[in-house]
Enzyme design. Structure first.
Site, short mmCIF file in Angstrom:
data_model
loop_
_atom_site.label_atom_id
_atom_site.label_comp_id
_atom_site.label_asym_id
_atom_site.label_seq_id
_atom_site.Cartn_x
_atom_site.Cartn_y
_atom_site.Cartn_z
N LYS A 1 23.25 23.97 13.34
CA LYS A 1 23.06 24.37 11.95
C LYS A 1 24.07 25.39 11.44
CE LYS A 1 19.28 24.03 9.88
NZ LYS A 1 19.02 23.43 8.62
N HIS B 1 21.60 14.36 -14.44
CA HIS B 1 20.38 13.97 -13.72
C HIS B 1 20.63 13.89 -12.21
CE1 HIS B 1 18.84 12.67 -17.70
NE2 HIS B 1 20.08 12.23 -17.85
#
Ligand code: ARG
Length: 467
Positions: free
Chosen positions: A289, A162
């Site tokens: 980035k 999960h």
């Protein structure tokens, strides 16, 4: 429009001209020229078949074959060769060239065959080769995964369910999970290949050929294991395309999940992996980035291959027997599936080969968040407590630890004993990361000795299956 002159194959029955827009719509030469080499190869085999059936003399068949050889050489020598003539499809193209070179004799080659069995044969030959290459290329990410597993043999990462921290695992165990998937992919492709490798030629248009062609001999010369048993089925069967695209979809699905793991683990939030500059991009606006475009594209391209599978299924589902022109649509789906797989496998292997693992960070993550809670429950079970009760007890201990902002190992013995008198000093050993890993020692588990065995077996397996 001049395609009534020598490019149409059905001139006799027609008075009117073909509408130019329709001619373009109908044509597949723009993409099926990729079948050029196999089309010639199949034509040579058919030529031999006609010769042994006595339809062509030895010298006729030799002339045809030598012209076909020249045709394929010219095609390979220059891409311009294909632009010299507007033509419907690759079969029309090869035949027109043949007639151009050797005149009327060239018109004999199509005896006893149809483009229907011809195209099915070509596609099977082409796909067989593509599958053989793919099964080899699939080894690249597998090898890269094994190398990663070996160079980071002690690295520990949190295992998730999960997407919540669950239990610690070896990073190598994660690598082997993907190795397994690619192994199944290779097996699946090898299995699909069996059904690809059946010769339809000799089925002619739909009813079978009326010439005494030794189909088994033709099959042998083209490397097919079997001949098709029913001409109606053979010319209209594209199961092998669906099967291949389905196996290919699973390859892409596995690559896409790998991509997702890598993308996620490379975020600042996780910080487990760093992609090499070679397979990342920057931003035109934000200087800081480093984007995982390589893996994002692989993830994205998986959808494209699933689309081809769906389009083939949809294309086939309503077709009456036998051949229908709808089936011309099969080729672009197959070609693009093969191209996408090849490119995605290559890029993924490069990403894996250059992946950096931040072991301190993964260890830290695997040591925090109560990933050893199950161990404490197992400890209580060993001391005689029923598992359900142990689960409940440890749940309460975790709750207290959360409230205090500490890990289970940070609680004192008396803290632990206040929950159960079965807990003793040796409980702390069970809570250690080493023990947590070491206990998973059954086949398939993440214990270091197990994983080391599995890596060794995987390497051996990879070597044995070398084609
Ligand atoms: N270009 C066609 C295809 O790809 C070849 C077979 C054409 N057969 C026919 N009867 N029109 O399917």
């Amino acid at each position: 429009m001049s395609n009534r002159t020598n490019t149409n194959l059905w001139g006799g029955r027609f008075k009117g001209e073909t509408d130019p827009a329709f001619a373009e719509f109908n044509a597949s030469f723009g993409f099926d020229r990729r079948l050029f080499a196999v089309d010639v190869q199949a034509s040579m085999a058919h030529c031999d078949g006609l010769a042994s059936a006595g339809v062509l003399t030895k010298s006729e068949s030799e002339k045809i074959k030598s012209a076909l050889k020249t045709i394929v050489e010219r095609g390979h020598a220059s891409a311009d060769y294909f632009d010299e003539q507007q033509t419907e499809d690759v079969h029309t193209f090869v035949e027109a060239r043949l007639v151009q070179m050797i005149g009327d004799l060239g018109r004999k080659l199509h005896t006893g065959r149809s483009r229907n069995d011809q195209v099915a044969t070509d596609l099977r030959l082409w796909l067989r080769e593509a599958i053989d290459k793919l099964t080899v290329i699939l080894r690249n990410p597998q090898e890269a995964l094994l190398d990663l597993a070996e160079t980071n043999r002690d690295a520990v990462i949190p295992g998730y369910t999960h997407l919540q921290r669950a239990q610690p695992i070896l990073f190598a165990h994660w690598c082997l999970a993907y190795f397994e998937m690619f192994m199944r992919d290779r097996e699946r492709l090898t299995d699909v290949r069996k059904r690809v490798n059946v010769l339809p030629l000799g089925s002619a248009a739909l009813a079978g050929t009326s010439y005494p062609i030794d189909r088994k001999a033709v099959a042998r010369s083209l490397g097919f294991d079997e001949v098709s048993r029913n001409s109606l089925d053979a010319v209209s069967d594209r199961d092998f395309c669906v099967e291949f695209t389905s196996a290919a979809s699973l390859v892409m699905l596995h690559l896409s999940r790998l991509a997702e793991d890598i993308i996620l683990y490379s975020t600042t939030e996780f910080g487990f992996f760093e992609l090499s500059d070679a397979v990342a991009t920057g931003s035109s606006l934000m200087p800081q980035k480093k984007n995982p475009d390589s893996m994002e594209l692989v993830r994205g391209k998986s959808g494209r291959v699933f689309g081809h599978l769906t389009s083939l299924l949809a294309m086939m589902k309503g077709l009456p027997l036998a051949y229908n022109k709808d089936m011309q649509e099969d080729k672009e789906a197959i070609f693009d599936t093969v191209d996408t797989l090849n490119a995605s496998l290559a890029v993924s292997a490069t990403v894996l080969r250059n992946l950096r693992i931040n072991r301190e960070r993964t260890l830290e993550a695997a040591s925090h968040g109560y990933l050893n809670a199950t161990e404490l429950a197992d400890y209580l079970v060993r001391k005689g407590m029923p598992f359900r009760e142990a689960h409940e007890t440890v749940g309460r201990i975790v709750m207290v630890a959360i409230e205090r902002g500490v890990e289970l190992n940070d609680l004192s013995l008396s803290d632990l004993q206040s929950f159960s008198s079965l807990i003793d000093r040796d409980a702390f050993e069970s809570l250690s990361l080493e023990r947590t890993l070491a206990t998973k020692s059954q086949v398939g588990g993440t214990a270091p000795e197990r994983v080391a065995d599995e890596v060794a077996m995987a390497k051996a397996q990879l070597q044995n299956r070398e084609r």
